[in-house]
Every structure is written in C-alpha cells, then in structure tokens.
Scaffold this motif. Sequence first.
Motif, PDB file in Angstrom:
ATOM      1  N   SER A 235      34.732  44.333 -25.126  1.00 33.66           N
ATOM      2  CA  SER A 235      34.247  45.403 -24.255  1.00 33.66           C
ATOM      3  C   SER A 235      33.828  44.812 -22.919  1.00 33.66           C
ATOM      4  O   SER A 235      33.522  43.620 -22.810  1.00 33.66           O
ATOM      5  CB  SER A 235      33.084  46.139 -24.906  1.00 33.66           C
ATOM      6  OG  SER A 235      32.021  45.257 -25.152  1.00 33.66           O
ATOM      7  N   TYR A 236      33.863  45.663 -21.906  1.00 36.74           N
ATOM      8  CA  TYR A 236      33.444  45.263 -20.571  1.00 36.74           C
ATOM      9  C   TYR A 236      32.961  46.512 -19.837  1.00 36.74           C
ATOM     10  O   TYR A 236      33.213  47.641 -20.266  1.00 36.74           O
ATOM     11  CB  TYR A 236      34.587  44.580 -19.815  1.00 36.74           C
ATOM     12  CG  TYR A 236      35.774  45.480 -19.544  1.00 36.74           C
ATOM     13  CD1 TYR A 236      35.874  46.196 -18.348  1.00 36.74           C
ATOM     14  CD2 TYR A 236      36.797  45.629 -20.474  1.00 36.74           C
ATOM     15  CE1 TYR A 236      36.952  47.028 -18.100  1.00 36.74           C
ATOM     16  CE2 TYR A 236      37.871  46.455 -20.241  1.00 36.74           C
ATOM     17  CZ  TYR A 236      37.954  47.151 -19.043  1.00 36.74           C
ATOM     18  OH  TYR A 236      39.016  47.981 -18.810  1.00 36.74           O
ATOM     19  N   ASP A 237      32.271  46.309 -18.727  1.00 41.83           N
ATOM     20  CA  ASP A 237      31.821  47.415 -17.886  1.00 41.83           C
ATOM     21  C   ASP A 237      32.832  47.600 -16.764  1.00 41.83           C
ATOM     22  O   ASP A 237      33.144  46.649 -16.036  1.00 41.83           O
ATOM     23  CB  ASP A 237      30.435  47.131 -17.309  1.00 41.83           C
ATOM     24  CG  ASP A 237      29.363  47.105 -18.384  1.00 41.83           C
ATOM     25  OD1 ASP A 237      29.515  47.816 -19.397  1.00 41.83           O
ATOM     26  OD2 ASP A 237      28.374  46.364 -18.219  1.00 41.83           O
ATOM     27  N   ASN A 238      33.344  48.836 -16.606  1.00 41.35           N
ATOM     28  CA  ASN A 238      34.319  49.098 -15.555  1.00 41.35           C
ATOM     29  C   ASN A 238      33.625  49.266 -14.203  1.00 41.35           C
ATOM     30  O   ASN A 238      32.398  49.134 -14.091  1.00 41.35           O
ATOM     31  CB  ASN A 238      35.200  50.300 -15.906  1.00 41.35           C
ATOM     32  CG  ASN A 238      34.446  51.607 -15.966  1.00 41.35           C
ATOM     33  OD1 ASN A 238      33.297  51.714 -15.528  1.00 41.35           O
ATOM     34  ND2 ASN A 238      35.086  52.627 -16.504  1.00 41.35           N
ATOM     35  N   LYS A 239      34.394  49.588 -13.163  1.00 38.86           N
ATOM     36  CA  LYS A 239      33.864  49.709 -11.803  1.00 38.86           C
ATOM     37  C   LYS A 239      32.798  50.796 -11.687  1.00 38.86           C
ATOM     38  O   LYS A 239      31.913  50.716 -10.841  1.00 38.86           O
ATOM     39  CB  LYS A 239      34.995  49.991 -10.821  1.00 38.86           C
ATOM     40  CG  LYS A 239      35.954  48.843 -10.659  1.00 38.86           C
ATOM     41  CD  LYS A 239      37.098  49.198  -9.739  1.00 38.86           C
ATOM     42  CE  LYS A 239      38.100  48.063  -9.674  1.00 38.86           C
ATOM     43  NZ  LYS A 239      39.266  48.410  -8.864  1.00 38.86           N
ATOM     44  N   GLU A 240      32.903  51.823 -12.533  1.00 39.43           N
ATOM     45  CA  GLU A 240      31.928  52.912 -12.521  1.00 39.43           C
ATOM     46  C   GLU A 240      30.695  52.601 -13.361  1.00 39.43           C
ATOM     47  O   GLU A 240      29.812  53.432 -13.505  1.00 39.43           O
ATOM     48  CB  GLU A 240      32.573  54.214 -13.024  1.00 39.43           C
ATOM     49  CG  GLU A 240      33.637  54.799 -12.094  1.00 39.43           C
ATOM     50  CD  GLU A 240      34.974  54.084 -12.207  1.00 39.43           C
ATOM     51  OE1 GLU A 240      35.320  53.591 -13.310  1.00 39.43           O
ATOM     52  OE2 GLU A 240      35.676  53.991 -11.184  1.00 39.43           O
ATOM     53  N   GLY A 241      30.653  51.399 -13.949  1.00 41.25           N
ATOM     54  CA  GLY A 241      29.514  50.999 -14.751  1.00 41.25           C
ATOM     55  C   GLY A 241      29.554  51.497 -16.187  1.00 41.25           C
ATOM     56  O   GLY A 241      28.579  51.360 -16.918  1.00 41.25           O
TER      57      GLY A 241
END
Length: 147
Positions: free
Chosen positions: A84-90
Amino acid sequence: MATDNTVTLIGNLTRDPELRYTTGGRGVASFGLAVNRRWQQNGEWQEAVSFFNIVAWAELGENAAASLTKGSRCMVTGRLEQRSYDNKEGQKVNITEVIADDLGPSLRWAQAQVERISRDGGPGGGGGGGGSASSAPDPVYGDEEPF
C-alpha cells in the motif's frame, strides 16, 4: 502450518515491459498481463478478462524487457504480494502484484529462439550489477550449466 503463495499465469502483455533501475543499480521491469477465460453457458460462449501487474527483478527483469513486447503471449510463475501507498490526494491505495520468479514466451502459437547470456555481464548482457557474480556458484544449480 506452512503456506504456499505460488501462482502461474498465461496471458498477453498489455504493455511493453518498463525497465528501471534502483539507486543500487538493480534492474526491475514491470508490465501488465491480461488473462482470458472462456466457458460455455447455455450453449453460448462467455468470456472474462483479468488484468495483473507483473514485477520482475534483476536479470529476469532485464531479460523480460529485452525479449517481450506488448501483445506477446507469456507464462509467468511467481508469488502474490500486496502493498500500500498514499497517492497524490493523500488516500491510501492497496495493490496486489505478481512478483515473477520465472517468465517465458508461450510456444503454443509462436516460436522463440533462446539465446544464452553470459553470467558475468559479458557479450549478450546479463550480469547486471557488476562485481564478481560469476565467481560464486549459483545458489540453486551450483556449478551445473542450466542447459
């Protein structure tokens, strides 16, 4: 209780392998694989397609990038891995990928010519990472030639 996380897929590449290198010089190729499934229901053919992201590390990834192209029929053996990761929108994004242990072109409707590469990174590429990779025996085959 031991668990096994092995998957084998046969499908067509949805995009050319993208080869990148880590800051340490290790190659990693990623590409998409479309796996079609057909079955008959009430005398009519039905079809479904599943899409998978494939990741191949080191020499396997380098060889995949040099050998496979979009549309190629390919066999992939590997393991499922979720991250998992945080995208540009958080927002947190979960993805599942297949980490390839082995790849090969399907020979059902095509022919391939196998070219053995040097393990020391000499002519034909391969070594990836320099150093004395050829001085240590392979952890699986030892000094035995693979073919």
